[in-house]
Design an enzyme around this catalytic site. Structure first.
Site, PDB file in Angstrom:
ATOM      1  N   LEU A  91      14.750 -50.934 -10.140  1.00  0.00           N
ATOM      2  CA  LEU A  91      15.968 -50.310  -9.631  1.00  0.00           C
ATOM      3  C   LEU A  91      16.519 -51.172  -8.505  1.00  0.00           C
ATOM      4  O   LEU A  91      15.754 -51.741  -7.713  1.00  0.00           O
ATOM      5  CB  LEU A  91      15.647 -48.894  -9.138  1.00  0.00           C
ATOM      6  N   CYS A  92      17.818 -51.294  -8.451  1.00  0.00           N
ATOM      7  CA  CYS A  92      18.526 -52.007  -7.393  1.00  0.00           C
ATOM      8  C   CYS A  92      18.185 -53.507  -7.433  1.00  0.00           C
ATOM      9  O   CYS A  92      18.309 -54.138  -8.475  1.00  0.00           O
ATOM     10  CB  CYS A  92      18.215 -51.367  -6.040  1.00  0.00           C
ATOM     11  N   SER A  93      17.715 -54.053  -6.350  1.00  0.00           N
ATOM     12  CA  SER A  93      17.444 -55.494  -6.280  1.00  0.00           C
ATOM     13  C   SER A  93      16.149 -55.898  -6.980  1.00  0.00           C
ATOM     14  O   SER A  93      15.890 -57.087  -7.165  1.00  0.00           O
ATOM     15  CB  SER A  93      17.398 -55.945  -4.819  1.00  0.00           C
ATOM     16  N   GLY A 139      18.253 -50.119 -13.292  1.00  0.00           N
ATOM     17  CA  GLY A 139      19.342 -49.373 -12.668  1.00  0.00           C
ATOM     18  C   GLY A 139      19.985 -50.196 -11.573  1.00  0.00           C
ATOM     19  O   GLY A 139      19.319 -50.983 -10.900  1.00  0.00           O
TER      20      GLY A 139
END
Length: 182
Positions: A91-93, A139
């Site tokens: 998720l994210c980075s 995500g």
């Protein structure tokens, strides 16, 4: 790492009766988020390195993902799960830094936060909220943590009706499975 993302995902998974085990990748069980929020892991990765889970969720966050990406034990843990066909869920980075930084995207489609995708050579960036490609579920960031969590929960349980019910139960109107209302 950003605990907000992890807490949202853990909450949704538990609402759907999915067992979650938080692992610490350092020496102690205390985890400190990017914004100085303390939570505690259940076990050390070093003690669970040979275990195989249905899914590995890798939360994002600037400091956390740099540390995770630099940890060979984390990369090997993810690699083993990926090779076994288990879900790998950054998720994210985390997709760009942890997976991309360790050559673990393997040409699959993914999403990450910001422009970190520009530093990744082994995956195909797709600008969507949540991207699924085989056993990789990624995500974009904190703002899509609920979408990500419900997608993961429905994949793990195979029960999209229960996932849809929980989304309705918490008044999260932005996510419904393809077969759900809305």
């Amino acid at each position: 790492m950003c605990h907000y993302k992890a807490i949202i995902v853990i909450d949704i998974l538990r609402r759907l009766d999915i067992t979650v085990e938080k692992l610490a990748c350092q020496e102690g069980l205390e985890l400190l988020s990017y914004h100085d929020i303390r939570i505690f892991a259940y076990a050390l990765l070093s003690n669970r390195a040979n275990d195989l889970y249905d899914a590995v969720m890798i939360p994002g966050g600037p400091k956390g993902t740099v540390n995770l990406a630099a940890n060979p034990q984390v990369a090997e843990f993810i690699r083993r799960h990926d090779t076994a066909g288990k879900l790998v869920c950054p998720l994210c980075s985390a997709a760009a830094r942890v997976l991309g930084g360790n050559g673990l995207l393997n040409g699959r489609r993914y999403v990450c936060s910001g422009d970190l995708y520009q530093q990744v050579a082994d995956g195909i960036y797709v600008d969507q909220k949540v991207v699924e490609d085989g056993n990789l579920l990624s995500g974009k960031g904190l703002g899509v943590a609920f979408d990500f969590a419900f997608s993961l929960a429905s994949r793990l349980t195979g029960d999209v009706e229960r996932a849809d019910f929980q989304a309705e139960h918490i008044y999260y109107d932005h996510w419904r499975s393809a077969s759900g209302p809305g």
